[in-house]
Design an enzyme around this catalytic site. Structure first.
Site, short mmCIF file in Angstrom:
data_model
loop_
_atom_site.label_atom_id
_atom_site.label_comp_id
_atom_site.label_asym_id
_atom_site.label_seq_id
_atom_site.Cartn_x
_atom_site.Cartn_y
_atom_site.Cartn_z
CG HIS A 1 -118.46 2.48 9.38
ND1 HIS A 1 -118.83 2.34 8.06
CD2 HIS A 1 -118.23 1.23 9.83
CE1 HIS A 1 -118.83 1.07 7.72
NE2 HIS A 1 -118.46 0.37 8.78
N PRO A 2 -116.73 6.53 9.30
CG PRO A 2 -116.53 7.32 7.10
CD PRO A 2 -116.52 6.05 7.92
CB SER B 1 -115.77 5.89 2.90
OG SER B 1 -115.84 4.78 3.78
CB ALA C 1 -116.70 5.50 -4.45
CD GLU C 2 -119.11 2.44 0.34
OE1 GLU C 2 -118.78 1.26 0.13
OE2 GLU C 2 -118.96 2.99 1.46
CG PHE D 1 -126.73 7.57 10.65
CD1 PHE D 1 -127.86 6.94 11.16
CD2 PHE D 1 -126.69 7.82 9.29
CE1 PHE D 1 -128.92 6.59 10.34
CE2 PHE D 1 -127.73 7.47 8.45
CZ PHE D 1 -128.86 6.85 8.99
CB ALA E 1 -126.15 0.26 2.55
#
Length: 471
Positions: free
Chosen positions: A370-371, A387, A389-390, A422, A425
């Site tokens: 994950h970035p 990612s 868009a989130e 970290f 959602a």
């Protein structure tokens, strides 16, 4: 492919509103099975007499012999029971669907003429009223074709629907191939639904074995017409209340001339019909009417079904649900998938199982894939589309200089303490709540935070799947 063919999800928690004509709260489908003259009998070329669904207690087949009592009971259905029911339904102006065994119809020209004059739908109930469970597929296909041919010859028109009853595992598929408006060899829902059979979308109108007078001849069953009435009333009341609440349903009632056609039994049916007709918003359709309404109001809609995809297509479609971890999709494809996994929640369950059962090192690999939030990859526009868009949904793509500095400091401190980025959602949060969670979780012990980060990974996957599949 390890696939489970049974569909135990159906419409799930949110069935469609049937939107019956006139705003009806319930559709009551009355079905009259006409089997008299099509049952097992050596006169019909069978090896033994009939033993199913009669008032003869403990009946067994008589190999090579005519069973006079059994034949006489079936004859009652044609001679007396049918006409009593015909007077009842026509007198109350209630149309019915007939499940007509083709050979039985051929032996009952006066009854067929009466069915047609009343405007009843005459559907097919197979060529003969016999078991299909051990019938070879090609023989069953032949008998279906012959039933349709004979039905058309006897009634003057091709059957619109089909119910075998004593069916095989192949029956629904084979009858779907025959191009009928509807088939009913299922008992799995309170509403019609579409079944994909190859390139054909087949409408299924589920039937019933419990709101059915066959229980006068089976155990546990009904003894009196009053018991039959009470069961039908209770079923009607529950379904009618659901319709009033905005989820209109369908109620099927199964009837047989030789059973419900007896006076004491029919009294219960008449009480029910009087009761149902005393309510507003009750529709008494033929099954063909239901089929036409459903096709117009709820036409079939196909979508990609994960359980039917090959491994390459499945992995290409869902390999990014868990960030940069296509191995989860690859292993998920190998699970026992079925119709229950063709929804967002269903597929999420399968992929989450893979993630949870993976080694700690593998799960750590997913976390480290994950970035950082609002980190260097985001600034360089090198995030995945999901990612990007989130993070944008919470405004992380439009930070002030001070906010960007705070995120950078928190990211660095978090990775230094826990060894992975970290993860949260983002779509469930705002920028403020993300920062609050960041500060709180930074102070947690590593094991607690590993567990929480894994839970957040699963939640992100669930949200991504809701964008890709029906819920």
């Amino acid at each position: 492919m390890n696939r489970y063919p049974r569909n135990m999800i159906g419409y799930g928690a949110n069935p469609p509103d049937a939107k019956w004509p006139g705003g009806a709260k319930i559709a009551v489908s009355l079905v009259l099975n006409y089997e008299e003259g099509g049952e097992n009998c050596i006169l019909h070329g069978d090896a033994a007499s009939e033993a199913f669904l009669s008032d003869i207690a403990g009946a067994t087949m008589w190999p090579g012999q005519r069973h006079w009592n059994m034949e006489s009971i079936y004859d009652y259905g044609a001679r007396a029971g049918f006409w009593r029911l015909h007077r009842l339904f026509t007198g109350m102006e209630i149309p019915v669907t007939v499940y007509g065994v083709a050979t039985a119809l051929a032996r009952s020209p006066e009854q067929v003429a009466a069915m047609k004059a009343a405007g009843w739908e005459i559907a097919s109930h197979g060529l003969k009223w016999v078991e299909h469970k051990d019938m070879p597929e090609e023989e069953e296909r032949r008998q279906i074709a012959e039933a349709i041919r004979l039905h058309t010859e006897v009634t003057g028109s091709r059957p619109t629907g089909w119910y075998t009853g004593r069916c095989s595992v192949n029956t629904v598929r084979l009858t779907a191939e025959a191009g009928l408006d509807w088939v009913s060899d299922t008992y799995d829902d309170d509403l019609p639904y579409w079944l994909e059979v190859g390139d054909r979308d087949q409408l299924v109108i589920p039937y019933t074995l419990e709101a059915n007078d066959m229980r006068f001849a089976t155990a546990p069953g009904y003894i009196t017409g009053e018991q039959f009435f009470q069961y039908l009333k209770d079923a009607f009341d529950v379904l009618y209340a659901e319709g009033q609440a905005g989820a209109a349903k369908m109620m099927s009632v199964g009837l047989h001339c030789r059973l419900i056609g007896r006076p004491g039994k029919m009294a219960g049916l008449k009480r029910f019909l009087d009761y149902a007709k005393g309510h507003k918003g009750v529709w008494f359709p033929r099954r063909l009417d239901i089929a036409r309404h459903w096709a117009e109001t709820h036409p079939p809609r196909r979508h990609d079904r994960p359980s039917q995809m090959d491994k390459a297509g499945f992995t290409a479609r869902f390999g990014g649900v868990f960030e940069h971890s296509p191995w989860i999709a690859e292993r998920g494809w190998a699970l026992e998938l079925g119709p229950a996994h063709d929804t967002a929640a269903g597929l999420w369950s399968a992929l989450a199982r893979v993630f949870r059962s993976a080694s700690r090192a593998e799960r750590l690999g997913v976390l480290t894939a994950h970035p950082d939030l609002a980190g260097k990859l985001a600034a360089a526009k090198r995030l995945t589309a999901s990612s990007t868009a989130e993070q944008a949904s919470a405004g992380l793509d439009a930070l002030t200089d001070a906010e960007r500095t705070e995120f950078t400091e928190l990211n660095n401190a978090y990775v230094a303490r826990h060894g992975f980025p970290f993860i949260i959602a983002v779509r469930d949060n705002t920028k403020a709540s993300i920062l609050d969670a960041f500060r709180r979780r930074l102070e947690q012990d590593n094991e607690t935070e590993f567990t929480e980060a894994c839970a957040q990974v699963e939640r992100i996957a669930a949200l991504r799947l809701t964008d890709m599949l029906p819920r």
